[in-house]
Design a protein around this motif. Structure first.
Motif, mmCIF file in Angstrom:
data_model
loop_
_atom_site.group_PDB
_atom_site.id
_atom_site.type_symbol
_atom_site.label_atom_id
_atom_site.label_comp_id
_atom_site.label_asym_id
_atom_site.label_seq_id
_atom_site.Cartn_x
_atom_site.Cartn_y
_atom_site.Cartn_z
ATOM 1 N N ASN B 18 30.183 45.091 32.297
ATOM 2 C CA ASN B 18 31.288 44.893 32.446
ATOM 3 C C ASN B 18 31.883 45.807 33.346
ATOM 4 O O ASN B 18 31.545 47.144 33.233
ATOM 5 N N THR B 20 35.518 47.546 34.266
ATOM 6 C CA THR B 20 36.949 48.095 33.868
ATOM 7 C C THR B 20 37.703 49.037 34.867
ATOM 8 O O THR B 20 37.163 49.989 35.180
ATOM 9 N N ASN B 22 41.632 50.504 36.335
ATOM 10 C CA ASN B 22 42.946 50.799 35.866
ATOM 11 C C ASN B 22 43.961 50.977 36.816
ATOM 12 O O ASN B 22 43.341 51.482 38.016
ATOM 13 N N GLU B 55 48.998 40.040 28.196
ATOM 14 C CA GLU B 55 47.315 39.880 28.670
ATOM 15 C C GLU B 55 47.440 38.275 29.257
ATOM 16 O O GLU B 55 48.216 37.666 29.091
ATOM 17 N N HIS B 57 44.113 35.850 31.276
ATOM 18 C CA HIS B 57 42.736 35.407 31.829
ATOM 19 C C HIS B 57 42.651 34.560 32.825
ATOM 20 O O HIS B 57 43.294 33.460 32.820
ATOM 21 N N ARG B 62 40.119 39.562 32.917
ATOM 22 C CA ARG B 62 40.993 39.719 32.160
ATOM 23 C C ARG B 62 41.767 40.908 32.535
ATOM 24 O O ARG B 62 41.583 41.856 33.001
ATOM 25 N N THR B 64 45.323 43.188 31.594
ATOM 26 C CA THR B 64 46.348 43.622 30.280
ATOM 27 C C THR B 64 47.318 44.378 31.158
ATOM 28 O O THR B 64 47.262 44.779 32.350
ATOM 29 N N SER B 73 45.289 47.147 33.466
ATOM 30 C CA SER B 73 43.793 47.215 33.571
ATOM 31 C C SER B 73 43.087 45.952 33.808
ATOM 32 O O SER B 73 43.426 44.629 33.511
ATOM 33 N N LEU B 75 39.526 43.889 33.750
ATOM 34 C CA LEU B 75 38.561 43.769 33.350
ATOM 35 C C LEU B 75 37.524 42.543 33.904
ATOM 36 O O LEU B 75 37.992 41.331 33.995
ATOM 37 N N THR B 77 33.893 40.758 33.455
ATOM 38 C CA THR B 77 32.927 40.544 32.551
ATOM 39 C C THR B 77 31.783 40.029 33.142
ATOM 40 O O THR B 77 31.678 39.163 34.072
ATOM 41 N N SER B 79 29.342 41.202 35.114
ATOM 42 C CA SER B 79 29.464 41.197 36.471
ATOM 43 C C SER B 79 28.340 40.749 37.390
ATOM 44 O O SER B 79 26.984 40.671 36.890
#
Lengths: 112, 112
Positions: B18, B20, B22, B55, B57, B62, B64, B73, B75, B77, B79
């Motif tokens: 994953n 992430t 920011n 949040e 999707h 994803r 947030t 952030s 995300l 998943t 990858s």
């Protein structure tokens, strides 16, 4: 569907020469139009935006100017290019009801 | 002027992991958007989150949003090598809604 055209894709210009980059949008009316510049490996710097014909807002004082002669045409210009004007120039549009922006493929400008 | 920062500036992971990223901002926003840029190309819109949402999707994405911390952030998943690109957050402020302000981006490298 909406499309955005930006040209040329690449441009090499001598210092002191003029510049004209053109961007046109199809399939929408009264879009918000944007010019961004991206230095190598950096983020996007907003140069100009326009919410209507003849309405130009400048975000950064510089050697460049922008014009919007028609609803779906946005032009970025310079009378005399500087070395520091080199970069990747991106045109984008967004609708008043559609908040996301749609980008052209960009123009790589190298001033030599 | 640039609003906030993305971190990390660069991220290198293996396929299947994953990722992430920011994004922080300084003033009140109407919405926050994430974009992807393949090398030398224009940006492509990925996902938008409004200031009253926490949040969202979309497929393997994803997002947030924490308005109290003025941060978001992204995300990704599971990858894939094809996710290799630069990722930018962009903010639409409540004040000056017409402008879309980008950060400096996170360069993601996904190795097979």
């Amino acid at each position: 569907s909406q499309t955005i055209h930006q040209w040329p894709a690449t441009l090499v210009q001598p210092v002191g020469s003029p510049l004209s980059l053109e961007c046109t949008v199809e399939g929408t009316s009264n879009p918000n139009l944007y010019w961004y510049r991206q230095a190598a490996g950096r983020g996007l710097q907003l140069l100009f935006y326009s919410v209507g014909i003849g309405q130009i807002s400048s975000e950064v004082p510089q050697n460049l100017s922008a014009s919007r002669p028609q609803d779906r045409q946005f032009i970025l210009s310079s009378k005399k290019l500087l070395l520091s004007d080199s970069g990747f120039y991106l045109c984008a549009w967004a609708g008043s009801l559609v908040p996301e922006a749609f980008f052209g493929q960009g123009t790589r400008l190298t001033v030599v | 002027s640039q609003q906030g920062e993305e971190d990390p500036q660069a991220l290198s992971i293996q396929e299947g992991e994953n990722a992430t990223m920011n994004c922080s901002y300084k003033t009140s926003i109407n919405n926050l958007q994430w974009y992807r840029q393949n090398s030398g190309r224009g940006l492509v819109h990925l996902i938008l989150i409004r200031s009253n949402e926490r949040e969202k999707h979309s497929g393997r994405l994803r997002v947030t949003l924490d308005t109290s911390k003025k941060s978001s952030s992204l995300l990704i998943t599971a990858s894939r090598a094809a996710d290799t690109a630069s990722y930018f957050c962009a903010k639409r402020m409540n004040s000056g809604y017409s402008t879309l302000t980008f950060g400096k981006g996170t360069m993601l490298l996904v190795s097979p």
